[in-house]
Write an enzyme that holds these catalytic residues in place. Sequence first.
Site, PDB file in Angstrom:
ATOM      1  N   LYS A  49       0.838  -1.205   0.000  1.00 37.92           N
ATOM      2  CA  LYS A  49       0.000   0.000   0.000  1.00 37.92           C
ATOM      3  C   LYS A  49       0.870   1.251   0.000  1.00 37.92           C
ATOM      4  O   LYS A  49       0.616   2.212  -0.724  1.00 37.92           O
ATOM      5  CB  LYS A  49      -0.934  -0.016   1.218  1.00 37.92           C
ATOM      6  N   GLN A  93      -4.664  -1.607   9.595  1.00 30.16           N
ATOM      7  CA  GLN A  93      -4.547  -2.956   9.028  1.00 30.16           C
ATOM      8  C   GLN A  93      -5.080  -3.999  10.014  1.00 30.16           C
ATOM      9  O   GLN A  93      -4.719  -4.002  11.186  1.00 30.16           O
ATOM     10  CB  GLN A  93      -3.071  -3.240   8.679  1.00 30.16           C
ATOM     11  N   ASP A 116     -11.387   2.530   4.058  1.00 31.60           N
ATOM     12  CA  ASP A 116     -11.671   1.087   4.035  1.00 31.60           C
ATOM     13  C   ASP A 116     -13.180   0.821   4.048  1.00 31.60           C
ATOM     14  O   ASP A 116     -13.617  -0.287   3.767  1.00 31.60           O
ATOM     15  CB  ASP A 116     -11.067   0.427   5.291  1.00 31.60           C
TER      16      ASP A 116
HETATM   17  N1  GUN Z   1      -7.001  -7.099   6.342  1.00 27.65           N
HETATM   18  C1  GUN Z   1      -7.370  -7.881   5.294  1.00 27.65           C
HETATM   19  N2  GUN Z   1      -7.971  -7.135   4.350  1.00 27.65           N
HETATM   20  C2  GUN Z   1      -7.975  -5.879   4.794  1.00 27.65           C
HETATM   21  C3  GUN Z   1      -8.442  -4.646   4.241  1.00 27.65           C
HETATM   22  O1  GUN Z   1      -9.019  -4.570   3.152  1.00 27.65           O
HETATM   23  N3  GUN Z   1      -8.260  -3.547   5.026  1.00 27.65           N
HETATM   24  C4  GUN Z   1      -7.659  -3.613   6.237  1.00 27.65           C
HETATM   25  N4  GUN Z   1      -7.545  -2.480   6.934  1.00 27.65           N
HETATM   26  N5  GUN Z   1      -7.214  -4.719   6.770  1.00 27.65           N
HETATM   27  C5  GUN Z   1      -7.366  -5.851   6.040  1.00 27.65           C
END
Ligand code: GUN
Length: 302
Positions: A49, A93, A116
């Site tokens: 990211k 995350q 998100d």
């Molecule tokens: N963990 C697995 N997929 C995601 C996601 O799309 N966003 C976040 N913040 N954590 C994750």
Amino acid sequence: MAQLLDGKRFSKKILEEIKERCEKENLKPGLAVILVGNDPASSVYVRMKEKKCKELGFVSKGYKLDCETTEEELASLIKQLNNDPEIDGILLQLPLPPHLDSKRMLELISPEKDVDGFHPVNAGKLLTGQSAFVPCTPRGIVELLKEYSIELEGKNVVIIGRSNIVGKPLAILMLNENSTVTICHSRTKNLKNVCSKADILVAAIGKPYFVSGDFVKEGAIVVDVGVNRVDSVESGERLFGKGSEKVEKIKEKGYVLVGDVNFEEAYLKASYITPVPGGVGPLTIAMLMKNTLESHLKRVKK
Ligand code: GUN
């Protein structure tokens, strides 16, 4: 035999469009990514990211907090980022270490910076048909199907998996497209039978090669959300067969990444299928960048 739904190519196109627009209009969206602990898969995702942010010229702020971080410490960082004028999106995350309450922590993120789409305000808006940040993976799936001109109206969509991240929001998005939606999960009876009626089958369960060919209707569209690491030769031989290419890869590299779908079997029956890697995964990141740009645009009111 199926045609591949190439998420990698499509995500490249989306990211190029974002980059071009930012350069042309002199935009500088900002994304903050918070990682607590040292889960190896999460560390990889976070790095990807941050790398994409840099490539696009976004402001990128990364926070790596140790395993013992308290809720108070994390809350204080989130509040600081909520007030940071350079930041349009905050991504916490998941999963968090077990002593931290994910729901409580996610609720601290300002809904205006919740790229998100996990905050209850955004989840509620999605449910009630108001404009909101939509979780990245479900948004990516719908955009990918549209990119290939796949009609969603009136289709039987079966989703295996009922998570807040994929299954539930995807079901709402598909309903908004006038699909008929079934969500299945670990307690579903006659799972194979339900799946075999799907025009569009989405697997988001987190079990390697769980969906065998007999889950798939002839001509169905198969979307594989799973990214599973198989790292023992014994499991590899059970899943993929002795002497197979994937078992050789485990011996060579120590692991192999596969989806929730038995690709070789499903490929023979489906009309379209997403590969792993190169299917849904790259789109999740592209949608995160798109949500961050949209958040920035709302903030600067362009
Ligand atoms: N963990 C697995 N997929 C995601 C996601 O799309 N966003 C976040 N913040 N954590 C994750």
